[in-house]
Design an enzyme around this catalytic site. Structure first.
Site, PDB file in Angstrom:
ATOM      1  N   ARG A 163     -58.398  34.262 -49.458  1.00 51.35           N
ATOM      2  CA  ARG A 163     -58.115  35.520 -50.157  1.00 51.35           C
ATOM      3  C   ARG A 163     -57.283  35.201 -51.398  1.00 51.35           C
ATOM      4  O   ARG A 163     -56.370  34.369 -51.328  1.00 51.35           O
ATOM      5  CB  ARG A 163     -57.338  36.413 -49.196  1.00 51.35           C
ATOM      6  CG  ARG A 163     -56.920  37.731 -49.750  1.00 51.35           C
ATOM      7  CD  ARG A 163     -56.066  38.488 -48.748  1.00 51.35           C
ATOM      8  NE  ARG A 163     -54.716  38.582 -49.231  1.00 51.35           N
ATOM      9  CZ  ARG A 163     -53.825  39.505 -48.842  1.00 51.35           C
ATOM     10  NH1 ARG A 163     -54.150  40.396 -47.921  1.00 51.35           N
ATOM     11  NH2 ARG A 163     -52.620  39.521 -49.332  1.00 51.35           N
TER      12      ARG A 163
ATOM     13  N   HIS B 190     -55.628  46.873 -51.222  1.00 55.52           N
ATOM     14  CA  HIS B 190     -54.438  47.483 -50.602  1.00 55.52           C
ATOM     15  C   HIS B 190     -54.296  48.974 -50.908  1.00 55.52           C
ATOM     16  O   HIS B 190     -53.237  49.456 -51.296  1.00 55.52           O
ATOM     17  CB  HIS B 190     -53.179  46.707 -51.014  1.00 55.52           C
ATOM     18  CG  HIS B 190     -52.190  46.529 -49.897  1.00 55.52           C
ATOM     19  ND1 HIS B 190     -51.196  47.427 -49.636  1.00 55.52           N
ATOM     20  CD2 HIS B 190     -52.059  45.547 -48.963  1.00 55.52           C
ATOM     21  CE1 HIS B 190     -50.480  47.002 -48.597  1.00 55.52           C
ATOM     22  NE2 HIS B 190     -50.989  45.873 -48.162  1.00 55.52           N
TER      23      HIS B 190
ATOM     24  N   ARG C 219     -61.471  46.117 -39.776  1.00 57.68           N
ATOM     25  CA  ARG C 219     -60.294  45.237 -39.718  1.00 57.68           C
ATOM     26  C   ARG C 219     -59.227  45.712 -38.752  1.00 57.68           C
ATOM     27  O   ARG C 219     -58.065  45.354 -38.867  1.00 57.68           O
ATOM     28  CB  ARG C 219     -59.694  45.072 -41.116  1.00 57.68           C
ATOM     29  CG  ARG C 219     -60.636  44.403 -42.111  1.00 57.68           C
ATOM     30  CD  ARG C 219     -59.900  43.919 -43.341  1.00 57.68           C
ATOM     31  NE  ARG C 219     -58.978  42.863 -43.023  1.00 57.68           N
ATOM     32  CZ  ARG C 219     -57.658  42.982 -42.999  1.00 57.68           C
ATOM     33  NH1 ARG C 219     -57.081  44.114 -43.282  1.00 57.68           N
ATOM     34  NH2 ARG C 219     -56.908  41.950 -42.693  1.00 57.68           N
TER      35      ARG C 219
ATOM     36  N   TRP D  45     -48.746  52.422 -51.165  1.00 57.79           N
ATOM     37  CA  TRP D  45     -48.347  51.012 -51.207  1.00 57.79           C
ATOM     38  C   TRP D  45     -49.368  50.215 -50.500  1.00 57.79           C
ATOM     39  O   TRP D  45     -50.179  49.604 -50.666  1.00 57.79           O
ATOM     40  CB  TRP D  45     -46.990  50.757 -50.530  1.00 57.79           C
ATOM     41  CG  TRP D  45     -46.636  49.310 -50.705  1.00 57.79           C
ATOM     42  CD1 TRP D  45     -46.141  48.707 -51.835  1.00 57.79           C
ATOM     43  CD2 TRP D  45     -46.801  48.255 -49.753  1.00 57.79           C
ATOM     44  NE1 TRP D  45     -46.000  47.367 -51.637  1.00 57.79           N
ATOM     45  CE2 TRP D  45     -46.396  47.063 -50.376  1.00 57.79           C
ATOM     46  CE3 TRP D  45     -47.257  48.208 -48.443  1.00 57.79           C
ATOM     47  CZ2 TRP D  45     -46.431  45.829 -49.724  1.00 57.79           C
ATOM     48  CZ3 TRP D  45     -47.303  46.999 -47.780  1.00 57.79           C
ATOM     49  CH2 TRP D  45     -46.877  45.815 -48.411  1.00 57.79           C
TER      50      TRP D  45
HETATM   51  C1  GCO Z   1     -53.124  42.119 -45.087  1.00 55.97           C
HETATM   52  C2  GCO Z   1     -52.172  43.231 -45.211  1.00 55.97           C
HETATM   53  C3  GCO Z   1     -50.749  42.902 -45.025  1.00 55.97           C
HETATM   54  C4  GCO Z   1     -49.947  44.192 -44.922  1.00 55.97           C
HETATM   55  C5  GCO Z   1     -48.861  44.024 -43.917  1.00 55.97           C
HETATM   56  C6  GCO Z   1     -48.080  45.291 -43.714  1.00 55.97           C
HETATM   57  O1  GCO Z   1     -54.235  42.287 -45.523  1.00 55.97           O
HETATM   58  O2  GCO Z   1     -52.742  41.105 -44.523  1.00 55.97           O
HETATM   59  O3  GCO Z   1     -52.503  44.087 -46.251  1.00 55.97           O
HETATM   60  O4  GCO Z   1     -50.241  41.984 -45.911  1.00 55.97           O
HETATM   61  O5  GCO Z   1     -49.449  44.596 -46.154  1.00 55.97           O
HETATM   62  O6  GCO Z   1     -49.426  43.587 -42.732  1.00 55.97           O
HETATM   63  O7  GCO Z   1     -47.238  45.196 -42.611  1.00 55.97           O
HETATM   64 MG    MG Z   2     -54.672  44.174 -46.237  1.00 56.29          MG
END
Ligand code: GCO
Ligand code: MG
Length: 402
Positions: A148, A212, A283, A402
């Site tokens: 990623r 995100h 997911r 967020w």
């Molecule tokens: C990911 C996620 C994480 C989250 C986190 C929040 O894809 O791994 O987006 O980075 O932000 O798990 O607690």
């Molecule tokens: Mg994520």
């Protein structure tokens, strides 16, 4: 009949906060379940201690399905991350116990091995494009088949998904950090670095990207279209899934595969995404989506619609979840990929065993149950302290997802 005799809610912080449920039977068999909900740990701990543990004592630990139904339907107030994380912890611990009683690893109880290993994706990131590209190179050298890529958006302080120092840890302060966000800056920047990644490393590995929840459906459609030539394995959470219908609009505009589910906790949250084939990867995780029992149900529904798994596996999900996930990933027919971020070093002092990574593939041992143990003495050295995830504000000061 063996009964549930003792249930403990264990809290520790070896580099980050974890809540673990330990169930002990009258025969002295113990099972572990992860109960960690990042930034809301004590809500789940209290829900377990006050509202779940008293219901478990004296019950038959072998009746996993009945226990799941009892805790889900019996609560009246359905679903939601706190309830579902608590149910997950109980469910996972009972699978661990069942495996130990049977003398079999959990993946055998789930139907046995469907694959030789579980492909993991690692996190490459950077404060600029060069740094991210070096990190991709490092991951490929380590043997990862899927990576990623995330880069801090220039001029925007505190982008999600980017490491500061050694590891990525978004839950980083006693009160939520406020981060800035500009959709325009992101859309103008991210497609370029994904293309640069393909230019430098070619197409012989899977490239993933996490949006995100930051875009509207039409913006996500444009983003997906802009990155089509980079042939992403997936774009993750392109828009919040509060409305499952929203994904129809994205689908009209792009063939970039879509992954959704890390903040969703039940089969109903992904039902239309799956049955209308609005996503390609689901997911949801063992710890936040009702344990092994419920996640298996989600994955089985997904299999009917050619949707594959891609479980969330950030470091805020404990090694108990990672192990449970790899047991499930090993057994299901429609596995896609498993997220694997690794952990702060101290985590291995508390949680022994679990999934291991070799040449980009995760595996679990053939030990009975989940194959993870909890070290109470080590755990006592790491005291819980509240840590919050950040919040995001647009450049005009208003709140963004967020
Ligand atoms: C990911 C996620 C994480 C989250 C986190 C929040 O894809 O791994 O987006 O980075 O932000 O798990 O607690
Ligand atoms: Mg994520």
């Amino acid at each position: 009949m063996s009964t549930i005799e003792r249930v403990e809610v264990l809290i520790t912080s070896p580099g980050r906060n974890f809540v673990t449920l330990r169930v002990t039977t009258s025969d002295g068999v113990t099972g572990l379940g992860d109960a960690t909900l990042n930034g809301r740990e004590l809500a789940v701990a209290s829900y377990l201690e006050n509202h779940v543990v008293p219901l478990l004592i004296g019950r038959d630990p072998a009746r996993i399905e009945d226990m799941w139904q009892y805790l889900f339907r019996g609560v009246y107030w359905r679903r939601g991350p706190v309830t579902m994380t608590a149910i997950s912890a109980v469910d996972t611990a009972l699978w661990d116990i069942k495996g130990k009683v049977a003398g079999l690893p959990v993946y055998q109880l789930l139907g046995g091995r469907s694959r030789e290993g579980v492909m993991a994706y690692g996190h490459a990131s950077g404060s600029d494009v060069e740094e991210m590209l070096d990190d991709v190179a490092r991951h490929l050298e380590l043997g990862y088949k899927a990576v990623r890529a995330q880069v801090a958006v220039p001029g925007i302080a505190g982008t999600y998904g980017v490491k500061k120092g050694g590891a990525y840890e978004p839950a980083n302060s006693a009160l939520p950090e406020e981060q800035a966000w500009s959709t325009e800056a992101y859309l103008g920047f991210a497609p370029g670095y994904l293309a640069a990644t393909r230019e430098r490393f070619g197409f012989d590995f899977h490239l993933l990207h996490d949006v995100h929840h930051r875009l509207t459906p039409i913006e996500a459609g444009r983003f997906g279209k802009d990155v089509e030539e980079s042939r992403l394995f997936w774009m993750e959470d392109p828009t919040p899934a509060d409305s499952q219908d929203a994904f129809r609009l994205i689908r009209k505009h792009t063939t970039t595969p879509i992954a959704v589910g890390e903040v969703l906790s039940s089969i109903y949250d992904v039902q239309h995404l799956i049955t209308e084939q609005l996503i390609d990867y689901v997911r949801c995780t063992v710890v936040h989506a009702g344990g092994i029992t419920h996640l298996r149900r989600i994955f089985d529904l997904a299999a009917l619609y050619q949707v594959r798994s891609g479980s969330h596996g950030a470091s805020d999900l404990s090694p108990v979840t990672q192990a449970a996930a790899v047991h499930l990933d090993t057994a299901i027919p429609n596995f896609g990929v498993q997220e694997y971020m690794g952990y702060p070093e101290q985590v291995a002092e508390v949680f022994h065993g679990g999934a291991t990574l070799t040449d980009g593939f995760l595996n679990v041992s053939d030990e009975p149950g989940l194959g993870v143990t909890y070290d109470d003495e080590a755990a006592a050295r790491f005291e819980y302290s509240p840590k919050y995830l950040p919040v995001a504000r647009r450049l005009d000061g208003s709140i963004h997802d967020w």
